[in-house]
Enzyme design. Sequence first.
Site, short mmCIF file in Angstrom:
data_model
loop_
_atom_site.label_atom_id
_atom_site.label_comp_id
_atom_site.label_asym_id
_atom_site.label_seq_id
_atom_site.Cartn_x
_atom_site.Cartn_y
_atom_site.Cartn_z
CE LYS A 22 -1.70 1.61 4.08
NZ LYS A 22 -1.41 3.03 4.39
NE ARG A 92 0.14 12.22 6.84
CZ ARG A 92 0.39 13.36 7.44
NH1 ARG A 92 -0.59 14.11 7.89
NH2 ARG A 92 1.62 13.77 7.62
CB CYS A 116 -5.13 5.80 10.71
SG CYS A 116 -5.66 4.31 9.87
NE ARG A 121 -0.56 10.20 10.04
CZ ARG A 121 -0.87 9.14 9.29
NH1 ARG A 121 -2.05 8.57 9.43
NH2 ARG A 121 -0.02 8.67 8.42
N PRO A 122 0.84 16.52 11.35
CG PRO A 122 2.65 17.59 12.37
CD PRO A 122 1.73 16.41 12.52
CB ILE A 123 1.23 18.37 5.88
CG1 ILE A 123 0.29 19.59 5.90
CG2 ILE A 123 0.44 17.09 5.91
CD1 ILE A 123 -0.50 19.74 4.59
CG ASP A 124 5.49 20.68 10.23
OD1 ASP A 124 4.93 19.55 10.19
OD2 ASP A 124 6.48 20.92 10.95
CG LEU A 125 8.53 18.06 8.60
CD1 LEU A 125 9.01 16.68 9.02
CD2 LEU A 125 9.60 19.10 8.92
CB ILE A 327 6.37 6.77 14.62
CG1 ILE A 327 7.64 5.94 14.51
CG2 ILE A 327 6.10 7.54 13.33
CD1 ILE A 327 8.91 6.70 14.19
NE ARG A 397 -7.20 4.34 5.31
CZ ARG A 397 -6.24 4.84 6.05
NH1 ARG A 397 -6.38 4.94 7.34
NH2 ARG A 397 -5.13 5.28 5.50
N1 EPU Z 1 5.55 14.65 10.84
C1 EPU Z 1 5.59 16.00 11.15
N2 EPU Z 1 5.45 16.90 10.13
C2 EPU Z 1 5.28 16.51 8.85
C3 EPU Z 1 5.24 15.14 8.54
C4 EPU Z 1 5.38 14.22 9.56
O1 EPU Z 1 5.74 16.37 12.30
O2 EPU Z 1 5.17 17.38 7.97
C5 EPU Z 1 5.67 13.66 11.92
C6 EPU Z 1 4.39 12.83 12.08
O3 EPU Z 1 3.45 13.50 12.87
C7 EPU Z 1 4.90 11.57 12.69
C8 EPU Z 1 6.30 11.41 12.08
O4 EPU Z 1 6.64 12.70 11.57
O5 EPU Z 1 5.03 11.72 14.07
C9 EPU Z 1 6.41 10.40 10.96
O6 EPU Z 1 5.47 10.70 9.97
P1 EPU Z 1 5.73 10.35 8.43
O7 EPU Z 1 5.57 11.60 7.66
O8 EPU Z 1 7.00 9.60 8.29
O9 EPU Z 1 4.52 9.37 8.12
P2 EPU Z 1 3.51 9.43 6.92
O10 EPU Z 1 4.22 9.71 5.66
O11 EPU Z 1 2.34 10.24 7.29
C10 EPU Z 1 3.86 6.90 6.37
C11 EPU Z 1 2.96 5.71 6.21
C12 EPU Z 1 2.39 5.31 7.56
C13 EPU Z 1 3.56 4.98 8.48
C14 EPU Z 1 4.51 6.18 8.58
C15 EPU Z 1 5.75 5.92 9.40
C16 EPU Z 1 2.11 5.98 4.00
C17 EPU Z 1 0.95 6.23 3.12
N3 EPU Z 1 1.89 6.02 5.30
O12 EPU Z 1 3.03 7.92 6.91
O13 EPU Z 1 1.63 4.15 7.33
O14 EPU Z 1 3.08 4.69 9.76
O15 EPU Z 1 4.92 6.57 7.25
O16 EPU Z 1 6.42 4.82 8.90
O17 EPU Z 1 3.19 5.73 3.51
C18 EPU Z 1 -0.06 2.58 7.78
O18 EPU Z 1 0.24 2.04 6.69
O19 EPU Z 1 -0.82 2.05 8.61
C19 EPU Z 1 0.51 3.89 8.07
C20 EPU Z 1 0.00 4.69 9.00
#
Ligand code: EPU
Length: 440
Positions: A22, A92, A116, A121-125, A327, A397
Site C-alpha cells: 500500500k 493521508r 487513520c 499528523r502535521p504536514i509542515d515538513l 512515531i 484501507r
Molecule cells: N511529521 C511531522 N510533520 C510533517 C510530517 C510528519 O511532524 O510534515 C511527523 C508525524 O506526525 C509523525 C512522524 O513525523 O510523528 C512520521 O510521519 P511520516 O511523515 O514519516 O509518516 P507518513 O508519511 O504520514 C507513512 C505511512 C504510515 C507509516 C509512517 C511511518 C504511508 C501512506 N503512510 O506515513 O503508514 O506509519 O509513514 O512509517 O506511507 C499505515 O500504513 O498504517 C501507516 C499509517
Amino acid sequence: MGILLVDGGRTLQGQVEVQGAKNSVLPILAATILACGQCVIKHCPRLRDVDASIQILRHLGCSAQWESGALVVDTAQMNCCSIPDELMREMRSSVIFLGAVLARCGQAELSYPGGCELGPRPIDLHLTALRALGADIEDRGGTLRCQAEKLCGTEIVLSLPSVGATENAILAACGAEGTTVICNAAREPEIMDLQEFLVKCGARIHGAGSSTVTVEGGRPLHGCVHRCIADRIAAATLLSAVAAAGGEAVLTGVDYRQLSTVTAALSEAGCRIRSQNSTISIARRDRLHCIRPVRTAPYPGFPTDAQAVLMAALLRSAGATVFVENIFENRYRHVDELARMGADIRVEGRVAVVCGVESLHGATLRSTDLRGGAALCVAALAAQGQSEIGELHHIDRGYEDIARDLRALGASVRRVESEEPHGEENKPEAQAKRKIRLSV
Ligand code: EPU
C-alpha cells in the site's frame, strides 16, 4: 459494511503470496501524474486507499482502470489541478498529490489530508520542502493554494525523516530546474520503489534508501510498466498471526531484509524463522516468551505499523514485554479492544507493557484504525471461541482481503456483509439479525 467472524484456537498451516505494498503504490499513483502518459502498475493491491487514489486521478481528468489484474493509469489528459475536500479526507496519502500536481501544473489547490487517527499528523515538513523549491503556499481556512511559476532545485534538509515529506519533495523536485538534494530523507523501502518507478519514467534520481536523495529535475517523463514491491506490513501481520495461533507457514514474494526487525523480535519470542530468496517461513510450537523492549523507529528500525500486530502476537507469551511507540502519539487505540479478550496491557503515554496471559477468549470487537484492526484479527486467532470484528472499513484501507489470506493459512475467518452502517455492525440488534441470517 461487514464484520469478520474469527473462530480462534486452531493452529495454522499454509502458504500465502504477500500482497503489493500500500505505502508503495500510493505515492506511485501520485507520481503517474508526472509521467504524462500511460503507466501500468502491476502487483497493485486492491484497497480502499487505492480506490481513493483512483478517484483523485479521475477527478484530475486522468483515466485509471483495472486490466488483467494491473492498474492502468493514463495521465495525458489531466485537466484540473485542484482536489476537493471530500477526496482529500479519504486518506493521508492524498497529500502526496500536492508535489506531483504542483510539478506538473505549476499550481495546486487542495485541503488537509485525512487518514487513520494516530495523533497529530502535521504536514509542515511537506510544505517547507515545497516552499524551498520555490512554491508559494497560502492556507486559506484549511484550503492550501499553491503556486509556482518555476520550481528550482535546491538543498532540502528535513528536520525529521518523514516518509510523506520525502516523497512529496522527490515528486516536486522532478519538476524543478536543476538539482535537488534531500538531506535526512526517510529510508523506507517504499521510497526506493518510488525512485525505481520514476527512473523507469525517465527521471534522474539516486540515493533513495539512504538519508540523502538527489534529484536532477526538469526532464520530461513518460509512462512505464512497474511492479510494486510486496507489503512488508501485510507480511508482518501474517507472521504475527502464525506466532499468535501457532503452526507453520510460508510467505512468498517478500523481501526478508525489509522485515529484519520484525523477524528478529519473533525469533527472540521463540518462533523459528527461515528466510531464503523471496520467501520467509515461520514455525511456532511452544508458548512464546517475552522479549526485550520493542521501540518503534524510522526504517530500518522497528516499524510503527507492525507494533500492534506484534503486540497481539505476544498477548499469551510468558512474561512481560515493553513497547515504546516513538512515531505517533496515539497508536495504542487497539489496546482497549484487546482487553475485551482478556489481554493484560498497561499503557502510560508512549509506553505499553504487555503482561502475557494464559488464555484469551473471543469477544465482540471494533477496529480502531488500520493496523489496530489487523491486530484484533491476530489476537482473535489465538483466543478460544468466536470473535466478531466490526468497523472493517479501517482494515479495508490497507489489506486486500485479510480473511482470504488468513484462510489460506488454515484459519477459520469469514466476512459477513451487513446492511448496517459504519459503527453499527456490533450493536445487539445487528448481531441478532446476523444470527438469524447465518442460521438459515
Ligand atoms: N511529521 C511531522 N510533520 C510533517 C510530517 C510528519 O511532524 O510534515 C511527523 C508525524 O506526525 C509523525 C512522524 O513525523 O510523528 C512520521 O510521519 P511520516 O511523515 O514519516 O509518516 P507518513 O508519511 O504520514 C507513512 C505511512 C504510515 C507509516 C509512517 C511511518 C504511508 C501512506 N503512510 O506515513 O503508514 O506509519 O509513514 O512509517 O506511507 C499505515 O500504513 O498504517 C501507516 C499509517
